[in-house]
Design an enzyme around this catalytic site. Structure first.
Site, PDB file in Angstrom:
ATOM      1  N   SER A 555       5.221   3.991  -2.320  1.00  0.00           N
ATOM      2  CA  SER A 555       4.429   3.101  -3.154  1.00  0.00           C
ATOM      3  C   SER A 555       5.139   2.911  -4.493  1.00  0.00           C
ATOM      4  O   SER A 555       6.270   2.439  -4.521  1.00  0.00           O
ATOM      5  CB  SER A 555       3.016   3.648  -3.301  1.00  0.00           C
ATOM      6  OG  SER A 555       2.139   2.668  -3.788  1.00  0.00           O
ATOM      7  N   ASP A 642      -1.049  -3.757   4.749  1.00  0.00           N
ATOM      8  CA  ASP A 642      -1.158  -3.089   3.454  1.00  0.00           C
ATOM      9  C   ASP A 642      -1.607  -4.105   2.400  1.00  0.00           C
ATOM     10  O   ASP A 642      -0.980  -5.147   2.226  1.00  0.00           O
ATOM     11  CB  ASP A 642       0.204  -2.503   3.077  1.00  0.00           C
ATOM     12  CG  ASP A 642       0.147  -1.569   1.880  1.00  0.00           C
ATOM     13  OD1 ASP A 642      -0.850  -1.607   1.138  1.00  0.00           O
ATOM     14  OD2 ASP A 642       1.109  -0.805   1.694  1.00  0.00           O
ATOM     15  N   HIS A 674      -1.998   0.801   3.788  1.00  0.00           N
ATOM     16  CA  HIS A 674      -1.144   1.430   2.786  1.00  0.00           C
ATOM     17  C   HIS A 674      -0.858   2.882   3.130  1.00  0.00           C
ATOM     18  O   HIS A 674       0.218   3.396   2.829  1.00  0.00           O
ATOM     19  CB  HIS A 674      -1.822   1.341   1.412  1.00  0.00           C
ATOM     20  CG  HIS A 674      -0.938   1.704   0.274  1.00  0.00           C
ATOM     21  ND1 HIS A 674       0.206   0.999  -0.037  1.00  0.00           N
ATOM     22  CD2 HIS A 674      -1.010   2.707  -0.638  1.00  0.00           C
ATOM     23  CE1 HIS A 674       0.783   1.538  -1.096  1.00  0.00           C
ATOM     24  NE2 HIS A 674       0.067   2.584  -1.480  1.00  0.00           N
TER      25      HIS A 674
END
Length: 702
Positions: A555, A642, A674
């Protein structure tokens, strides 16, 4: 044909121009953003096929790692029961099943505070299965539970389910007396729906088109969803909204927050249609949170805030006049970051961070004295566990370290004793003494000391005696700390001689709020250079060598990976980038995309500020891929659904890396979000895939 000669997919170049602040940028791969375009789907599927072909030789290693994870895990197990009302609530996992099962069993008596010791091999008297995730997931490739709660009287249950990975949950209600699923069905909710204390209402939030939770709703059971009442709506795109009841059930707290500013409102729980009243009106740059207690018969609020208190201060105010006199409970102490306070009827529990480690302390309401809980490991993570009851004699907490598996304790307030309830079982003869953990310090370019945490297996020698294969992890954003926690999959690395390390770079929260401030906005590059300096330190001190080091982040940590690949490609043999935020400038320029506006407090606003635009352009990974550079091997993993970091970012990045000759692989989960795939066996296979690639890149023979 060797695996290196397998032809990689070539994304078609369809140039488009992005123009801001007099700067024109040609982007050949922005067309990959069109998720519903068959050409995009075909390209992603071609990338998956290429990655599978390039890693086919690792199938055996992947299988062995999966078997190791599975073999170390007690597949049929139960969590430590948590008391709420007349029941003990716990989760159950069953060998061969992907998802957990939510259960409960009745208390032995009203005075029963000792959780029963449960065994998967023994029947639990009076057990009721509330929700079997395996049944609920039938017919779906993805399943995620975003809300789960039972009413105070124990008669009804709500659960919110996402079957796509886009974090939109449909909430349903089940009668636990009859087993009937009620007609109430609320689609499109955010996670965290909750019952009112009387069990007659559900409070939930919904999101706007940019995936921002912006509205809090009240649903009365048995009425049409169309009649639901708006309790609160936040029009400012910088703020997320959420709501939950205090542990005392006295108030509903509606909170809204950006990255730097928060505001909270109270609604009387016995009159949920009454107008919310603000605790402290929002003030730009001031964050606070409230917790309710009753002291000497008066409703009071403990407010944790950073108004002229960088590392936060705890004060007490009257719930009827929260803007009135503030009584300081814990004064601001620079370098000791107050994290949160949980209030119970008779005491409070404060969480804080000192010297890079989490701490817990019991707060005496009468004297404001804090009794700190002590732990005997040099590195560890500790935090509050499930504590739903208002007046418990025990406080549940969780503890763990790199070498100590996740542990559940009950702290007995009367005696000060930590009662061990359960330690995560690790099968296969795991012995904590076979492993070691330590913290070392790297010197950053500006002289700042960067903590680096290490764990290794002793049988391969002490860390630093000779260069070893090393896996360096980093994150460094949102004041999020990467604390020393146990991992079963990580044992497959350690047992092959790999050192695992975490670089606690600026932008995280490990060393206090200033640590975060020094790694965001116009100081963001510190995050990247800290990681590079940590890697160089590990090489200089003999822990590893560049050809034996792989970096990983996910991320915002994936942004870190992309940045360090451009800054210091010579330092790493490989890089694993999970759901990586690598096209950051394009994303943060578009306020219609999920999360963008609220992210301006973290990264800056390049849309309206030319200086921010210019600064972000110096580090955003996709735009800074360099010609004439030998990049480390790169594995980028993403998910089609995501909503936080869109798949298009790593897809574009990999296409650009290939232009300069980099050996880059893209793996896109076509039904996931995600957090990746759902189901524990699927998650183990996913991690086995990444670890096999990592070990192969490190040159670790199996």
């Amino acid at each position: 044909m060797t695996i290196e000669n397998i032809a990689a997919p070539v994304a078609e170049a369809r140039p488009s121009v992005r123009s801001h602040h007099g700067d024109d940028v040609e982007d050949r791969y922005e067309w990959l953003r069109a998720k519903d375009d068959p050409a995009v789907t075909a390209h992603l599927e071609a990338e998956n096929a290429y990655t599978e072909a390039r890693t086919a030789h690792l199938a055996g290693l992947r299988g062995r790692i999966f078997d190791e994870i599975k073999g170390r895990t007690l597949e049929s197990d139960l969590s430590v029961p948590t008391r709420r009302g007349d029941w003990w609530y716990y989760g159950r996992t069953v060998e061969g099943q992907q998802y957990g099962i939510q259960c409960r069993a009745p208390l032995a008596s009203p005075d029963d505070w000792t959780p029963p010791e449960l065994s998967a091999d023994a029947e639990v008297p009076g057990e009721q299965i509330l929700l079997d995730g395996n049944i609920e997931a039938e017919g779906n490739e993805f399943f995620s539970l975003g809300s789960f709660e039972v009413t105070n009287d124990g008669n009804r249950m709500l659960f919110g389910v996402d079957v796509a990975g886009d974090e939109r949950y449909t909430v349903r209600v089940r009668d636990l007396v009859t087993g009937e699923t009620l007609p109430d069905e609320i689609p499109g909710t955010f996670a965290g729906a909750t019952f009112s204390p009387d069990g007659r209402h559900i409070v939930y939030t919904t999101v706007d088109d940019a995936w921002r939770p912006d509205t809090v709703w009240l649903h009365e059971l048995g009425t049409p969803v169309a009649d639901d009442v708006t309790l609160f709506h936040e029009p400012d795109e910088r703020y997320w909204v959420g709501a939950d009841f205090t542990r005392s059930d006295r108030f509903l707290v509606i909170g809204m927050g950006s990255s730097i500013t928060t505001e909270e409102w109270l609604v009387d729980a016995d009159d949920l249609r009454s107008a919310p009243r603000v605790v402290w009106p929002r003030q730009e740059g001031v964050e606070y949170s409230v917790s309710h207690a009753v002291i000497d018969g008066e409703d009071v609020l403990f407010v944790l805030h950073n108004d002229d208190a960088l590392d936060f201060e705890l004060v007490r105010v009257s719930a009827s006049d929260p803007e009135g006199e503030r009584q300081v409970v814990v004064a601001h102490q620079p370098g000791q970051r107050l994290l949160g306070v949980s209030t119970f009827r008779d005491r409070g529990v404060i969480g804080y961070r000192r010297d890079g480690l989490e701490q817990l302390g019991l707060l005496d309401y009468a004297t404001s004295a804090i009794t700190e809980l002590a732990f005997d490991e040099p590195l560890y993570a500790v935090g509050m566990g499930g504590n739903p009851e208002w007046a418990p004699p025990l406080i549940r907490l969780g503890f763990g370290s790199f070498i100590t598996p996740g542990t559940v304790y009950d702290y007995e307030v009367a005696t000060g004793e930590l009662l061990l309830r359960k330690r995560q079982p690790v099968l296969g003869g795991y012995e904590p003494a076979d492993y070691a953990q330590a913290r070392v310090w790297a010197t950053a370019q500006d002289g700042t000391q960067i903590p680096v945490s290490l764990v290794w297996k002793r049988s391969f020698g002490e860390a630093g005696e000779a260069p070893r294969p090393l896996h360096l992890y980093g994150y460094g954003s949102y004041e999020h700390s990467i604390d020393p926690g146990f991992s079963v999959p990580r044992l497959s690395e350690l047992d092959r001689g790999v050192i695992f390390a975490v670089a606690h770079v600026r932008g995280g929260g490990e060393m206090g709020r200033q640590w975060y401030e020094d790694g965001k906005l116009q100081a963001k590059r510190n995050t990247f250079t800290d990681f590079v300096d940590a890697a160089r330190h590990l090489v200089a001190e003999g822990y590893t060598s560049p050809d034996r080091m792989v970096a990983e982040g996910g991320s915002a940590g994936g942004l870190l990976m992309g940045a360090v690949a451009n800054l210091a490609p010579e330092l790493f043999a490989g890089i694993v980038a999970d759901v990586p935020f690598v096209d950051a400038l394009t994303t943060i320029l578009d306020p219609s995309l999920p999360l963008t506006v609220i992210e301006w407090d973290e990264w800056g606003d390049p849309l309206h500020d030319a200086d921010v635009y210019a600064y972000m352009k110096t580090y955003t990974p996709y735009e800074n891929v360099r010609d004439g550079v030998t990049y480390p091997k790169i594995l980028a993993v993403t998910s089609l659904n995501d909503t936080r970091v869109l798949y298009v970012e790593p897809a574009k990045w990999v296409a650009r890396l290939r232009e300069v000759g980099a050996d880059a692989l893209l793996k896109c989960e076509m039904v996931a979000g995600h957090g990746g795939v759902s189901g524990r066996y699927n998650a183990w296979r996913e991690r086995a895939f990444e670890l096999a690639w990592l070990l192969d890149t490190l040159g670790v023979a199996d």
